[in-house]
Design a protein around this motif. Sequence first.
Motif, PDB file in Angstrom:
ATOM      1  N   ALA A 114       0.823  -1.212   0.000  1.00 50.17           N
ATOM      2  CA  ALA A 114       0.000   0.000   0.000  1.00 50.17           C
ATOM      3  C   ALA A 114       0.857   1.261   0.000  1.00 50.17           C
ATOM      4  N   GLY A 115       1.972   1.177  -0.741  1.00 54.57           N
ATOM      5  CA  GLY A 115       2.794   2.376  -0.908  1.00 54.57           C
ATOM      6  C   GLY A 115       3.551   2.817   0.342  1.00 54.57           C
ATOM      7  N   LEU A 116       3.627   1.936   1.306  1.00 56.98           N
ATOM      8  CA  LEU A 116       4.295   2.355   2.539  1.00 56.98           C
ATOM      9  C   LEU A 116       5.809   2.378   2.338  1.00 56.98           C
ATOM     10  N   SER A 117       6.421   3.357   2.908  1.00 52.61           N
ATOM     11  CA  SER A 117       7.883   3.404   2.901  1.00 52.61           C
ATOM     12  C   SER A 117       8.369   2.570   4.082  1.00 52.61           C
ATOM     13  N   ALA A 120       7.485   4.313   7.253  1.00 56.22           N
ATOM     14  CA  ALA A 120       6.067   4.196   7.582  1.00 56.22           C
ATOM     15  C   ALA A 120       5.759   2.791   8.093  1.00 56.22           C
ATOM     16  N   MET A 124       4.197   2.081  11.672  1.00 63.96           N
ATOM     17  CA  MET A 124       2.822   1.588  11.737  1.00 63.96           C
ATOM     18  C   MET A 124       2.721   0.132  12.198  1.00 63.96           C
ATOM     19  N   PHE A 151      -5.131   9.554  14.983  1.00 66.22           N
ATOM     20  CA  PHE A 151      -4.056   9.698  13.995  1.00 66.22           C
ATOM     21  C   PHE A 151      -2.751   9.096  14.528  1.00 66.22           C
ATOM     22  N   SER A 154      -2.990   5.253  14.492  1.00 64.39           N
ATOM     23  CA  SER A 154      -2.935   4.553  13.211  1.00 64.39           C
ATOM     24  C   SER A 154      -1.605   4.787  12.508  1.00 64.39           C
ATOM     25  N   ALA A 155      -0.987   5.946  12.749  1.00 68.54           N
ATOM     26  CA  ALA A 155       0.321   6.163  12.120  1.00 68.54           C
ATOM     27  C   ALA A 155       1.439   5.539  12.938  1.00 68.54           C
ATOM     28  N   LEU A 157       2.673   6.815  15.535  1.00 67.96           N
ATOM     29  CA  LEU A 157       3.568   7.896  15.938  1.00 67.96           C
ATOM     30  C   LEU A 157       3.425   8.178  17.418  1.00 67.96           C
ATOM     31  N   TYR A1018      -9.654  13.946  10.019  1.00 73.28           N
ATOM     32  CA  TYR A1018      -9.220  12.562  10.226  1.00 73.28           C
ATOM     33  C   TYR A1018     -10.114  11.890  11.261  1.00 73.28           C
ATOM     34  N   PHE A1091      -6.548  -0.372   9.033  1.00 73.59           N
ATOM     35  CA  PHE A1091      -5.704  -0.582   7.858  1.00 73.59           C
ATOM     36  C   PHE A1091      -6.165  -1.828   7.124  1.00 73.59           C
ATOM     37  N   ARG A1095      -7.488  -3.090   3.039  1.00 73.60           N
ATOM     38  CA  ARG A1095      -6.319  -3.555   2.272  1.00 73.60           C
ATOM     39  C   ARG A1095      -5.911  -4.915   2.789  1.00 73.60           C
TER      40      ARG A1095
ATOM     41  N   ALA B 338       6.388   6.213  -5.469  1.00 77.67           N
ATOM     42  CA  ALA B 338       5.537   5.201  -4.831  1.00 77.67           C
ATOM     43  C   ALA B 338       4.910   5.726  -3.548  1.00 77.67           C
ATOM     44  N   GLU B 339       5.603   6.622  -2.877  1.00 78.83           N
ATOM     45  CA  GLU B 339       5.118   7.058  -1.566  1.00 78.83           C
ATOM     46  C   GLU B 339       3.968   8.047  -1.655  1.00 78.83           C
ATOM     47  N   GLY B 343      -3.984   6.291  -2.753  1.00 83.35           N
ATOM     48  CA  GLY B 343      -4.235   5.008  -2.106  1.00 83.35           C
ATOM     49  C   GLY B 343      -3.134   4.593  -1.160  1.00 83.35           C
ATOM     50  N   VAL B 344      -2.211   5.475  -0.900  1.00 85.95           N
ATOM     51  CA  VAL B 344      -1.171   5.114   0.057  1.00 85.95           C
ATOM     52  C   VAL B 344      -1.785   5.050   1.446  1.00 85.95           C
ATOM     53  N   ALA B 345      -1.379   4.047   2.164  1.00 77.77           N
ATOM     54  CA  ALA B 345      -2.054   3.802   3.436  1.00 77.77           C
ATOM     55  C   ALA B 345      -1.510   4.655   4.565  1.00 77.77           C
ATOM     56  N   ASP B 346      -0.406   5.333   4.316  1.00 79.36           N
ATOM     57  CA  ASP B 346       0.233   6.079   5.405  1.00 79.36           C
ATOM     58  C   ASP B 346      -0.671   7.213   5.877  1.00 79.36           C
ATOM     59  N   PRO B 347      -1.074   7.206   7.132  1.00 79.96           N
ATOM     60  CA  PRO B 347      -1.993   8.251   7.632  1.00 79.96           C
ATOM     61  C   PRO B 347      -1.389   9.641   7.496  1.00 79.96           C
ATOM     62  N   GLU B 350      -2.393  10.905   4.326  1.00 83.23           N
ATOM     63  CA  GLU B 350      -3.825  11.230   4.361  1.00 83.23           C
ATOM     64  C   GLU B 350      -3.983  12.622   4.973  1.00 83.23           C
ATOM     65  N   LYS B 414       6.851  13.184   9.386  1.00 85.54           N
ATOM     66  CA  LYS B 414       7.427  12.084   8.618  1.00 85.54           C
ATOM     67  C   LYS B 414       8.826  11.740   9.142  1.00 85.54           C
TER      68      LYS B 414
END
Lengths: 1156, 419
Positions: A114-117, A120, A124, A151, A154-155, A157, A1018, A1091, A1095, B338-339, B343-347, B350, B414
Amino acid sequence: MRLRRLDLIRYGKFTDRTIDFGPKPESGPDLHIVFGLNEAGKSTALAGYLDLLFGIEERSRYNFLHEYSAMRIGGVLELGGAEHTFTRTKQRINSLLNETGQPVSEMAISAHLAGLSRDAYETMFSLDDETLEAGGKSILESRGDLGKLLFTASAGLGHASDTLSVLEAEADRLYRKQAQGTDLALLKKRLAELKAKREGIDTLASTFETLEAERLDATEKYNRSIAERSVLSARLDTIAKYLRVMPVVADIRRKQAQLAELPEIASPPRTWTGSVADMIEADASLRTRLSASEDELARVTTKIASVDVDAVILTISERVRGLADRKVRHVSAGLDLPSRRTELQILDNAVATCLAALGKSSEPNPAKLLLPAATIGAVRTTLEQRSGVVAGVRVAREEAAAAADALQAARERVGEERAVPEPARARLVSALSAARASGHVSETKAAREAADAAAIRWQAAIARLHPWSGDAQALASIAVPNPGQIGAWKVLAAELGKGRGVLAERLAEHQGNHDLLAARLNALRASVDVSDDDVAGTIRRARDEAWARHRTDLTGETADHFAAALVRDDSVGAGRLANARELVEIRGTNRNLAEAAANIAHTRDQLARNGSQQEAMILEMRSAARHLLGRCQGASAEQLVDVIEDRIAARIDALAAWEEIELCRKKTERAVDQESRIRLELSGALASVGLGSDPENSLATAMAVAELFLERQFKVDAERTEALRTVDTRQEDLAARRRAKEVAEQREDQWLAGVAEALKGTWLENGISASGLGGVLDQLIELAKCLQDRAAMQLRIDKMEADRDNFLVEVSAVAAEAGETARDDEPEQLAIRLAERLEQAERTREAKASLVNDLRRLEDQRGILDAEISAHERRKNEVLSVFGVTTLADVVQRDELLRDRDRLRTEVAQLEEQVSSELAVAGFEKARSILEALDLDSLAIEKAEAEQRLHDLDEALQQQLIRQTRATDKLDAIGGDSAVARIEAERGTVLLEIEEKAVRFIELKLGVLSAGNALRLYRERHRSGMMKRASGAFALMTRGQYSGLATQPVKGGEVLIALQRDGQSKVADALSKGARFQLYLALRLAGYYEFAQFRPSVPFIADDIMETFDHVRSEEVFRLFGEMANAGQVIYLTHHQHLCEIAKAVVPGVAIHELA
Amino acid sequence: MSFRFVHTADIHLDSPLRSLAMRNSDLAELVGDASRQAFVSIVDLCLAERVDALVIAGDLYDGDQTSMKTARFLATQMMRLHQAGIRVFKIRGNHDALSRISKQLVFPDTVTIFGGRPQSVLQTAGGLDVAFHGLSFASPKAPDSLLPKYSNPREGAVNVGIMHTSLAGSPGHDDYAPCAVADLHAHGFDYWALGHIHVRQVHPGASTVVMPGIPQGRDINEAGEKSVTLVTIRDDRSVEIEERLTSIAQFERVTVDVTDAVEWSDVVGRVRAALENVRASVRSRHAVVRLRLNGASPLSWALIRDRDLLLAEAEQVAEQVGEIWVEKFELNVSPPAAETSDGVADPIFELAGSMRADASSDAFRAEARALVQKMIADLPPDGRGFAGKDEAELELFLDRVLANGSDLVTARLKAGGSQ
């Protein structure tokens, strides 16, 4: 996505290590625990997993064993229901390989993430102590703000709220309205400072204009004043001139009046030289000198006539003078002669002495005895060599005697005999080497040490067999069980033990279940005020009985009783009706409770059966191994098997040790025999060289004696050889010394012959010894000298007598010629008288010549004086005629008068010239006419006025000059430097900084505002999804202490509150620390579901987060992870064994992977 | 034999450099008087080349320049030219039309300052008669072309026209004595010495028309080498021009590509390489650069968050490279594709998306606008220009700060609170 298998191929400390998580369970939670002690590599494995997904980090720490180029991780991932094998290497591109080793795109994995780095993912889906701690803190900092909490959770953080407040603080540091210390306030202050600084040093164009006008004005005025001053100054100069020449004119007038009184005659021309006064003086002087000259001439002439001269003596003057010389010699010879004659006598005596010494007193001519010089030289040279020849002979003789003595001594030392015969010594040597070669000593020692060690082993083995006791034969003969039998017992014991463990565990589980149900029943009963079936039945029965009684009696009392029973029954009934759901639950629980009790009873039966089987087996073992066991009491079958095995091993060890002891004993005996043989042989050999040995001494002592003896023999041999060599040397030495003696004696004979040869032909030819020769030579030299001196002295005496005779003859002759009477007794007096008469005659002659000279000089002077007088008279007459007077005194008076008149005339002319030049006019007359026209009074007034005016002008000039200089200075001070430009540059920079900081402030402020809005959004989006999950999880984890979570609107938002069991509520940030952790975990769980809701899930990794948790809390957390594992794969890394046990108890389906 | 002169304009004497790099006191010390240094170097050039004249086509100084120190400095330089026998021909432009300081100055007689009426001055040197035609701005405004006022070319002489003009002008800027280049070519002069536009332009044609540009750039918008024009007129009346460097400090925009940079040191390394390149290519003594980072990199958030740290490192690198100075950073970086895709899940993304959406909502913009205006009102008058001159520019400014603000928050979330 799911992690099926992780291959740590070459990564960190791992090489080819695999963790296989297996397929996803058909049902139940997908929960895995990776257990490994500290340093086992849990964190490495976690990093490896992330590296597999996202690539090995650029500066990975995991290259300490395998280099970057060799690093490799692999794994099997379940993606979209299919399994994929990947391998990851460390390089910038193409680092991800598929199962065939072909590079594949990163999308192969990232599409499922899901595009997570990496970051992230880490925040997460992984959880560790620090995140948990930060999560608890973030709840505090959020002040319960729902948006922030959702927030944050879910993140994953821990710092979201913190970040926003930091940004806000940053903005405040930049700018706050009216605040003094902010960056912008400081910059504004700086701007004001720069403006002031510029104003301080700058000159504006307008100021410049004013200054320039001032300067011009001052300059003009100054120039005007200067002109005026010049005119005035000139006029004052003129006045001063007039006033200066006035007294001069008066002087001129006075002098002209004096001139008018003096005669007008002309001054006579001056034809002579010198003054009149000189002339008067010369007149007197000449008269005096003339009379003196006449007197002197008369006196000299008279004196010449009176002088008379002795002519006789003067004619023989030379012979008289010669007499003086002769007289001196005559007198000195008379004084010297007696002493000279005495000296001659002494010399005669010396000659006689020498002759006596030579034994030739009678020799008439001593000179004949003297030797020629060559002979004396040769004999002297020979004599000098004599001492060397004599010493050489003496030394050679002494050395020859000493060499003969040394030879004798050496011969005596050789004569001694001390050695022992060779054959006896050879026997001793051979016996000693045999003793040395023998190894019996070390053999004995080794055998004894081995015996000691074996004895210790024997003791140890026997101790292990305690309480059994006895010797080796007894031990060898007892019966023991065979290995096959023991193996069978072992298997059986293990099976029984395992079965017992399983049963005990099951029992505990049933018991736990029973307790839980009982507790839940109690809780249910406590939570609702409702009667259960039994109580309700009892009450109903009481009501029915009361009714029956009332029907029978129909009294007021029974009616009341029934009414009460009816009311109670109704209330129970109503309560039960109202709580029908709880009642059903209570019933169900009761049923389960009964089931659980039955299970417990069944399991206990099985346990009892297992126990009896074990008893039987123990009895069998005891009988089979009674000798070994003795009275030993084993607790269980496994232990008993272990004891038997141990005893058998001990028996084998003991028997082996005994054998070793026996072997060593035999070896020792052999070595002792060998030693006694060697000793016998050595004693014999010692006796043969004459050394008796004590039989009590040890072999080592005998060997030492033999070695000492042999060593001494070698030394004796060496000494004899050395002595023989010395005798030879001494003999050679003696022969050499004898030859040297002969040579010295020959040289002495040669010397004597040499002396005889030298003296041949002289009176010394015969009859003189070598030693006396030196003395004779010395006497001969002395004699030669005496003879020479005597001859010289005789010559001198003869000459003196001749001088005396000559003088007497000459004196008589001269006296006769001069007419002096001679007397024989006093020739010296006569000579003196003659000399005195000659001197007198010469003095008289010279005086007369001098007088004649004086007369001639006087006559010359008289001539000169006459000439001077005639010249003077001529000049005198000339002067008198010029002035027309008769005496020189008159001339003087007249001359002075004329000179005064001429001086006055000159002075007047000079003064007139002075006046005309001062007034700058041609001629005195013109000047006089000007001066006569002047009014002196008005001139004085004018002068005073002008001086005052000049003074005023000077002051004005000074002022104007000051003004001008000041203005010029100020203008000059402006300078062309860049100071102002530089200040302007700095001002521009400050303005830019102000802009930069203002923009930054605005960005920060708007960012924070916007973030607040976004967080609210959010909250709205995720509230419904997350709140329910979080609430349920929170209640579960707090074991009902909190019944759930709710929200509550507050000013500017909404806050999260926790509902307590007692109905009270708490804002999230007011919770205890433990409850905050639980709340954070509950929110994370909700986040995970949120999450996973939309997904495919990804594995969640927790890294030993329960370090500080107690048993109960740990259970709660595992319960939570069990929940989460229903939604996706959860992996928990730990180094605590007890956590594995807890997990197994709470989540029975958990898989445990050991990382050794 | 030839006649030579130096042609310059728009010196803006003592007008300061505008750059945040000047915060560095070393640089401020070195170039705090850059316009003077440039002017001195122009005079030095005249003396070294032994030219016959110096032509200054307007805007020698700014209108608000009232310090007599500036005038004194100018007088000193004019005296140097006078002593070398070099004549000066100067007109006034829009900036120095009404300058008070020039009125106070008394120049040597070799200096000709053309007045508000057209005038021609003949100078004979190098075997040529050269007629200089000049006309000064009488007021800061000159809405009409001045060309018709110039006299016709003088027969037998080389004719040089000196004019301050915005030529055809540019949109959004006021016109100053507008004039078409074609008309200039048609006027019959041999050389047109122009001034006003700060970028050097040479317009070839019948006549040689040269706009020499400012001799010392004052900010990043006047980037690049700055120069004067050395003109040689030969016997045959042919005109030859050479450009001579005068800028002491040269502004440059430098773009650094940080695509795929993974490590912070990697970025610093690329910045170093870029600075070294610039230093090697810039001929002026000092290079003042504005660095722009471009590209997609996993470091983008760290770069946004730690921009100040990056600036400090770049300044340190610049000090090592020597005589190069960094004024500021512009960041145009983004995370790898990509990041940020949908649809990236990272809050955090969002949240960032919500913030972007917020930036275009009217309500929030109104709030933001009020904040900006209130803030600006509390600043000194000279420092209020950054948000734009009018409504439209203010909106653009808002777009920018809102985007930056949300990036800043995202970057902090981030990349964590600190690194």
